[in-house]
Design a protein around this motif. Structure first.
Motif, short mmCIF file in Angstrom:
data_model
loop_
_atom_site.label_atom_id
_atom_site.label_comp_id
_atom_site.label_asym_id
_atom_site.label_seq_id
_atom_site.Cartn_x
_atom_site.Cartn_y
_atom_site.Cartn_z
N GLN A 86 -6.04 -81.64 -5.31
CA GLN A 86 -7.04 -82.60 -5.75
C GLN A 86 -7.53 -82.21 -7.15
OE1 GLN A 86 -8.62 -80.81 -2.23
NE2 GLN A 86 -9.89 -82.63 -2.00
N CYS A 87 -7.89 -83.23 -7.94
CA CYS A 87 -8.25 -83.01 -9.35
C CYS A 87 -9.40 -82.03 -9.53
CB CYS A 87 -8.62 -84.33 -10.01
SG CYS A 87 -7.34 -85.59 -9.94
N ALA A 88 -10.54 -82.29 -8.88
CA ALA A 88 -11.75 -81.53 -9.18
C ALA A 88 -11.62 -80.04 -8.86
CB ALA A 88 -12.95 -82.14 -8.47
N PRO A 89 -11.29 -79.66 -7.61
CA PRO A 89 -11.17 -78.22 -7.34
C PRO A 89 -10.06 -77.55 -8.13
CG PRO A 89 -10.46 -79.51 -5.45
CD PRO A 89 -11.10 -80.47 -6.40
N SER A 90 -8.97 -78.29 -8.38
CA SER A 90 -7.86 -77.72 -9.14
C SER A 90 -8.29 -77.39 -10.56
CB SER A 90 -6.68 -78.69 -9.17
OG SER A 90 -5.70 -78.28 -10.09
N ARG A 91 -8.96 -78.32 -11.23
CA ARG A 91 -9.38 -78.11 -12.62
C ARG A 91 -10.45 -77.02 -12.71
NH1 ARG A 91 -8.17 -83.16 -15.91
NH2 ARG A 91 -6.91 -84.41 -14.49
N THR A 92 -11.36 -77.02 -11.76
CA THR A 92 -12.40 -75.97 -11.76
C THR A 92 -11.76 -74.61 -11.59
OG1 THR A 92 -14.02 -77.52 -10.83
CG2 THR A 92 -14.51 -75.17 -10.65
N SER A 93 -10.74 -74.54 -10.75
CA SER A 93 -10.03 -73.29 -10.54
C SER A 93 -9.33 -72.82 -11.81
CB SER A 93 -9.01 -73.47 -9.41
OG SER A 93 -8.33 -72.27 -9.15
N ARG A 135 -9.20 -87.18 -20.35
CA ARG A 135 -9.44 -87.54 -18.95
C ARG A 135 -10.63 -86.76 -18.37
NH1 ARG A 135 -10.10 -90.10 -14.19
NH2 ARG A 135 -9.11 -89.09 -12.42
N ASN A 136 -11.47 -87.46 -17.65
CA ASN A 136 -12.61 -86.90 -16.94
C ASN A 136 -12.21 -85.58 -16.26
OD1 ASN A 136 -14.45 -86.28 -14.95
ND2 ASN A 136 -14.38 -88.25 -13.95
N HIS A 137 -12.94 -84.54 -16.60
CA HIS A 137 -12.53 -83.21 -16.13
C HIS A 137 -13.25 -82.72 -14.89
CE1 HIS A 137 -15.55 -83.10 -19.31
NE2 HIS A 137 -14.60 -83.43 -20.15
N HIS A 138 -14.29 -83.41 -14.42
CA HIS A 138 -14.95 -83.08 -13.15
C HIS A 138 -15.53 -81.67 -13.10
CE1 HIS A 138 -13.59 -86.74 -11.25
NE2 HIS A 138 -12.32 -86.43 -11.38
N LEU A 139 -15.65 -81.03 -14.23
CA LEU A 139 -16.10 -79.63 -14.20
C LEU A 139 -17.60 -79.50 -13.92
CD1 LEU A 139 -14.09 -78.12 -17.18
CD2 LEU A 139 -13.56 -78.01 -14.76
N ASP A 140 -18.36 -80.58 -14.10
CA ASP A 140 -19.78 -80.51 -13.76
C ASP A 140 -20.12 -81.51 -12.66
OD1 ASP A 140 -19.43 -82.76 -15.26
OD2 ASP A 140 -21.10 -82.41 -16.61
#
Length: 499
Positions: A86-93, A135-140
């Motif tokens: 999934q995008c959000a946990p993957s990018r945060t990782s 692209r929206n990075h979902h980091l926050d």
């Protein structure tokens, strides 16, 4: 002392060299000689959908000429994985260099705690300009929420902090009317960077995330080679063609970005990393821990350091990006992370201490709690040859993330209801209860159709991978029960039934 002409020339040369050395030292201190870093993520883009990996469909229609040329200038990894499908946990990782579970971001749209460091924090502390765009990075956290309280809490707790952590934070959709504006946008961002300062820039593409354009632009669905776990249905073929068309658009965006970098003469001193953020939103892809959900393309170009047109089978996790970049600069996190540097692989001098396993997890995404597109609790470990999966919710109904409202999904359901789908696909997509444990030999069964878990011949392999998974779960303080606990409970339940 009187100098002859030859001596004067020698003296002038010495003075010139000393001055050059002095200016060079000044440049070193200011960071001018440090490489720039550009991290590009495609969205929902699984291996092997790039021509350089030999994908038949991509090659037939020449869908990724820019990425293929880029790969000839760097190293392509054939065994790169993300820590989540999934995008959000993957990018945060990727940015924290930690597994999602260990930093409590397994729920989609959950930002990490404010005290969890990013590798970009270390770069910034050491003189780098750092920016986020595309692209929206979902980091926050999730960008929009129907409940305003969520954003209020995240802000109050300091978890919405990108504006403080980065010099530039903006979002830009690379699809639709903005597609042709990618060069202008990328140029604008680069113009913000102070002169003579090294930079790190994340730039994300929206492609090939759903939704896809209806037109698949000269890609003939009937000519496509379908993976063996895709049922051969007309709408499945059309859906696949639309996905591949979006891959082609993504490649064009990649070409735009690389051209701007070259036009600005930044290409020779910039490490460029291209990676998929997680697998495609096709069957057994995004949201699943099947290979297609976590196995992604990864290509690294670093002129003068990484040889061109080389391939590596080294196991790499998304959480390894940060430690590798810091290692390249002689830097480190101040606290321990689970990511591992693969700098030695990039330099062509592997030490034998490289990663032996990659791990992935799946938690809440969005949607129904009784289907896998909304909620799934699973873990996986992958070695050079085997893939082991632990499904903690075996009775969850399979529903492909981002696909359930498409014509392709409707046709799949219809074929199942009419009993024309076939045994293999009924087993994969319409099980009554899936196995708690899955084990696949990736050398013999790359599409993971033959589950070896529980078979006598694979007991030792399964045990080894299960132990590695449990060790990881313990280190991460994972909230799921350990696989061995599940096995023990099953034995007790069976014994009680037999009594």
């Amino acid at each position: 002392m009187i100098l002859n002409s030859k001596s004067k020339v020698v003296l002038l040369l010495i003075v010139f060299l000393n001055l050059s050395f002095a200016f060079g030292q000044k440049s070193n201190k200011s960071g001018n000689n440090k490489p720039n870093i550009l991290l590009i993520l495609s969205d929902d883009h699984s291996f092997p959908h790039v021509g350089c990996y030999g994908d038949e469909n991509v090659l037939k229609y020449n869908l990724t000429p820019n990425l293929d040329s880029f790969a000839k200038e760097g190293m392509r990894f054939t065994r790169a994985y993300t820590t989540a499908p999934q995008c959000a946990p993957s990018r945060t990782s990727i940015f924290t260099s930690c597994s999602p579970v260990s930093i409590d971001v397994s729920r989609f749209g959950e930002p990490s705690r404010k005290e969890v460091p990013f590798f970009t924090d270390v770069l910034r502390e050491n003189g780098y300009w750092v920016g986020l765009d595309g692209r929206n990075h979902h980091l926050d956290g999730a960008i929009e929420s129907k409940n305003p309280m969520i954003n209020e809490v995240l802000t109050k707790e300091g978890m919405k902090n990108l504006e403080q952590r980065f010099d530039h934070v903006a979002r830009f959709n690379t699809k639709g009317e903005n597609f042709s504006k990618v060069p202008e946008r990328f140029n604008t961002v680069l113009s913000e960077i102070p002169e003579n300062k090294p930079f790190f820039l994340y730039f994300g593409f929206n492609q090939p995330h759903r939704s896809f354009d209806e037109d698949y632009e000269e890609i003939n669905p009937n000519d496509l080679v379908l993976p063996p776990d895709f049922p051969d249905l007309p709408e499945i073929r059309k859906d696949y063609a639309r996905y591949l068309s979006d891959v082609r658009d993504m490649d064009k965006c990649m070409g735009y970005v690389l051209k701007v970098l070259a036009d600005r003469k930044l290409d020779k001193n910039t490490i460029v990393i291209f990676m998929g953020d997680n697998g495609d939103s096709l069957l057994r892809g995004k949201g699943t821990l099947a290979g297609r959900g976590i196995h992604v393309p990864l290509i690294v170009r670093w002129p003068g350091v990484v040889k061109g047109n080389v391939s590596s089978v080294a196991l790499v996790s998304g959480e390894d990006i940060g430690p590798t970049l810091l290692d390249a600069l002689g830097l480190n996190f101040k606290k321990e992370v689970s990511g591992i540097s693969f700098l030695s692989v990039l330099k062509g001098t592997p030490t034998g201490n490289e990663r032996k396993y990659v791990f992935a997890e799946r938690g809440f995404h969005a949607g129904p709690l009784i289907r896998t597109d909304g909620l799934d609790l699973s873990r996986s470990v992958t070695s050079s040859q085997y893939h082991f999966v632990f499904n903690a919710l075996p009775k969850q109904e399979f529903a492909q993330v981002d696909m359930v409202k498409t014509k392709a999904w409707e046709e799949l359901l219809k074929s199942h209801s009419e009993n024309t789908l076939g045994e293999t696909y009924n087993r994969l997509y319409f099980y009554k209860e899936r196995p708690i444990f899955e084990l696949y030999d990736l050398n013999r069964d790359p599409f993971e159709l033959n589950n070896l878990a529980g078979q006598k011949e694979s007991i030792e392999i399964e045990k080894t991978l299960r132990n590695e998974m449990e060790a990881k779960m313990l280190k991460d303080h994972d909230f799921l029960p350990l696989p061995s606990d599940v096995i023990e409970y099953g034995k007790k339940k069976k014994a009680k039934t037999e009594e």
